[in-house]
Design an enzyme around this catalytic site. Structure first.
Site, short mmCIF file in Angstrom:
data_model
loop_
_atom_site.label_atom_id
_atom_site.label_comp_id
_atom_site.label_asym_id
_atom_site.label_seq_id
_atom_site.Cartn_x
_atom_site.Cartn_y
_atom_site.Cartn_z
N GLU A 1 63.17 44.39 2.19
CA GLU A 1 64.40 44.11 2.35
C GLU A 1 64.99 42.76 2.10
O GLU A 1 65.98 42.18 1.31
CB GLU A 1 64.89 44.47 3.67
CG GLU A 1 65.14 45.92 4.04
CD GLU A 1 66.52 46.49 3.42
OE1 GLU A 1 67.21 45.81 2.77
OE2 GLU A 1 66.54 47.72 3.45
N LYS B 1 67.54 44.58 9.45
CA LYS B 1 68.30 44.87 10.95
C LYS B 1 67.90 46.23 11.06
O LYS B 1 68.05 47.18 10.38
CB LYS B 1 70.00 44.81 10.52
CG LYS B 1 70.73 45.49 11.50
CD LYS B 1 72.10 44.99 11.33
CE LYS B 1 72.67 45.71 12.45
NZ LYS B 1 74.21 45.79 12.29
N LYS C 1 67.14 40.95 13.02
CA LYS C 1 68.10 41.41 14.03
C LYS C 1 67.47 42.87 14.61
O LYS C 1 67.23 43.52 13.89
CB LYS C 1 69.53 41.46 13.67
CG LYS C 1 70.48 42.18 14.65
CD LYS C 1 71.61 42.20 14.07
CE LYS C 1 72.58 43.11 15.12
NZ LYS C 1 73.95 43.16 14.55
N LYS D 1 72.67 55.35 13.54
CA LYS D 1 72.63 54.53 12.13
C LYS D 1 71.27 54.52 11.58
O LYS D 1 70.94 53.60 10.78
CB LYS D 1 72.89 53.18 12.49
CG LYS D 1 74.55 53.13 13.16
CD LYS D 1 75.03 51.79 13.23
CE LYS D 1 76.38 51.95 13.79
NZ LYS D 1 77.12 50.44 13.67
N TYR E 1 74.92 34.81 22.47
CA TYR E 1 75.89 34.62 23.37
C TYR E 1 75.55 33.62 24.66
O TYR E 1 76.63 33.19 25.13
CB TYR E 1 76.15 36.08 24.06
CG TYR E 1 76.38 37.32 22.88
CD1 TYR E 1 77.68 37.43 22.38
CD2 TYR E 1 75.34 38.00 22.72
CE1 TYR E 1 77.87 38.28 21.63
CE2 TYR E 1 75.61 38.98 21.64
CZ TYR E 1 76.85 39.05 20.89
OH TYR E 1 77.09 40.14 20.21
N ARG F 1 78.51 47.67 20.88
CA ARG F 1 79.25 48.67 20.65
C ARG F 1 80.53 49.16 21.49
O ARG F 1 81.66 49.24 21.36
CB ARG F 1 78.46 49.78 20.31
CG ARG F 1 77.60 49.79 19.19
CD ARG F 1 76.75 50.69 18.63
NE ARG F 1 75.91 50.34 17.75
CZ ARG F 1 74.74 51.31 17.40
NH1 ARG F 1 74.46 52.50 18.10
NH2 ARG F 1 73.98 50.76 16.46
C1 PBG Z 1 77.99 46.17 12.98
C2 PBG Z 1 77.42 45.02 13.99
C3 PBG Z 1 76.42 45.41 15.11
C4 PBG Z 1 76.06 44.14 15.66
C5 PBG Z 1 76.52 43.13 14.70
N1 PBG Z 1 77.30 43.71 13.65
C6 PBG Z 1 76.12 46.61 15.70
C7 PBG Z 1 75.72 47.85 15.05
O1 PBG Z 1 75.03 47.45 13.97
O2 PBG Z 1 75.77 48.95 15.40
C8 PBG Z 1 75.39 43.96 16.85
C9 PBG Z 1 75.55 42.70 17.59
C10 PBG Z 1 74.81 42.76 18.89
O3 PBG Z 1 74.30 43.85 19.48
O4 PBG Z 1 75.08 41.77 19.65
N2 PBG Z 1 77.67 46.21 11.77
#
Ligand code: PBG
Length: 341
Positions: free
Chosen positions: A250, A204, A265, A234, A330, A214
């Protein structure tokens, strides 16, 4: 000599021949999308009415009953699973994210409601991460400007167990703490949830494309306050988009720790990673077409700059082509309506 005799060189290779008709293009297509490839992410909030997510046109925060109704639609469309993301009331967010482990939190209540209605006919995936529950919007606990790893993992284990107890089929740690998959596996097994799957957000990236998500869950404002506490992004736990080898490490670790499925992701900016992960490890590989990828296509389509339906389909098809076995998107309902089967 026949006029069709081999002319001493290969006959013309004309690749356009197989592109001539729609039926022929379909017949030679190397990748096809099926409704079975899709996971539909849904936002749930603790209000009676649905509320639109401004940065994600067509996506709403739903009340629990709305999620149950939408789950029914997923089932009718042949989508195998939904992923539930709770929008937690600001008053319930704390520094220790305690509400993440409350068996009566919104995520758990939603899981129970959907399971009660549809049982095992529809899969439920739940995020395991603290960001909806922390006052600062981070996925882990924050102390003295640092995200604590092992202390966070302990909370994640409890969160995973309450979600499993509520009936969640697949817990999906999206936090990127080190060692969390193995710890969560042990915690689930000890709590007699050895049949609950782990879908690890293994690779990720720290991405700008999570912005609309967010907004949707209300963690961007919280993350803003974290900047004042020394960590405004992050990047100390999510990966640098520059890295490939690290992504493979990972994934290897998460598999060794007991992940049943792994995730890459964002999807569209990581097609090379999806391909490498699938070909290297040969495990069920998922990819998340994230909120920003959705928002870009929607925004362009809503301005009439491109055909949104076609762009959506293409964007998801190429994620499958790269090697994904399943795609969180989505666009799931609109794609399911087009591919039907
Ligand atoms: C939180 C999380 C995020 C997403 C899925 N779980 C956001 C982040 O890591 O800040 C992102 C999903 C999206 O943007 O559609 N842990």
């Amino acid at each position: 000599m026949s006029q069709h005799a081999y002319p001493g060189r290969f006959p013309d290779t004309r690749l356009r021949r197989t592109r001539r008709h729609e039926w022929l293009r379909r017949a030679v297509a190397e990748t096809t999308l099926s409704t079975a490839d899709l996971v539909w992410p849904l936002f749930v909030h603790a209000h009676e009415a649905a509320a639109p997510v401004t940065s994600m046109p067509g996506v709403e925060r739903l009340p629990i009953e709305g999620v149950v109704r939408t789950a029914g639609e997923a089932l009718r469309l042949g989508i195998p699973a939904i992923a539930i993301f709770p929008v937690v009331e600001p008053a319930l967010k704390t520094d220790d994210a305690a509400h993440a482990c409350d068996p009566n939190n919104l995520a758990c209540r939603t899981v129970r409601a959907v399971k009660q209605e549809f049982g095992d006919a529809l899969g439920i995936v739940c995020d395991v991460a603290l960001d909806p529950y922390t006052s600062h919007g981070h996925d882990g606990l924050l102390r003295d400007g640092r995200i604590l790893n092992d202390e966070t993992v302990e909370v994640l284990c409890r969160q995973a167990v309450v979600l499993a107890a509520a009936g969640c089929d697949v817990v999906a740690p999206s936090d990127m703490m080190d060692g969390r998959v193995g710890s969560i596996r042990m915690a689930l097994d000890e709590a007699d949830h050895d049949d609950v799957c782990i879908l690890a957000y293994a690779a990720k990236y720290a991405s700008a494309f999570y912005g609309p998500f967010r907004d949707a869950v209300g963690s961007s404002a919280a993350l803003g306050t974290a900047a004042g506490r020394g960590v405004g992004d992050k990047k100390t736990y999510q990966m640098d988009p520059a890295n490939v080898d690290e992504a493979l490490r990972e994934v290897a670790l998460d598999i060794a720790e007991g992940a049943d499925m792994v995730m890459v992701k964002p999807a569209g900016t990581s097609l090379d990673i999806i391909h490498r992960v699938k070909t290297t490890f040969g495990v069920p590989t998922f990819a998340y077409q994230v909120s920003g990828e959705y928002a870009m296509i929607k925004a362009a389509a809503d301005n009439g700059w491109l055909d949104g339906a076609k762009a959506a389909l293409e964007s998801v098809l190429v994620i499958k082509r790269a090697g994904a076995d399943g795609i969180l998107t989505y666009f799931a309902p609109e794609i399911a309506r087009v591919v039907q089967g």
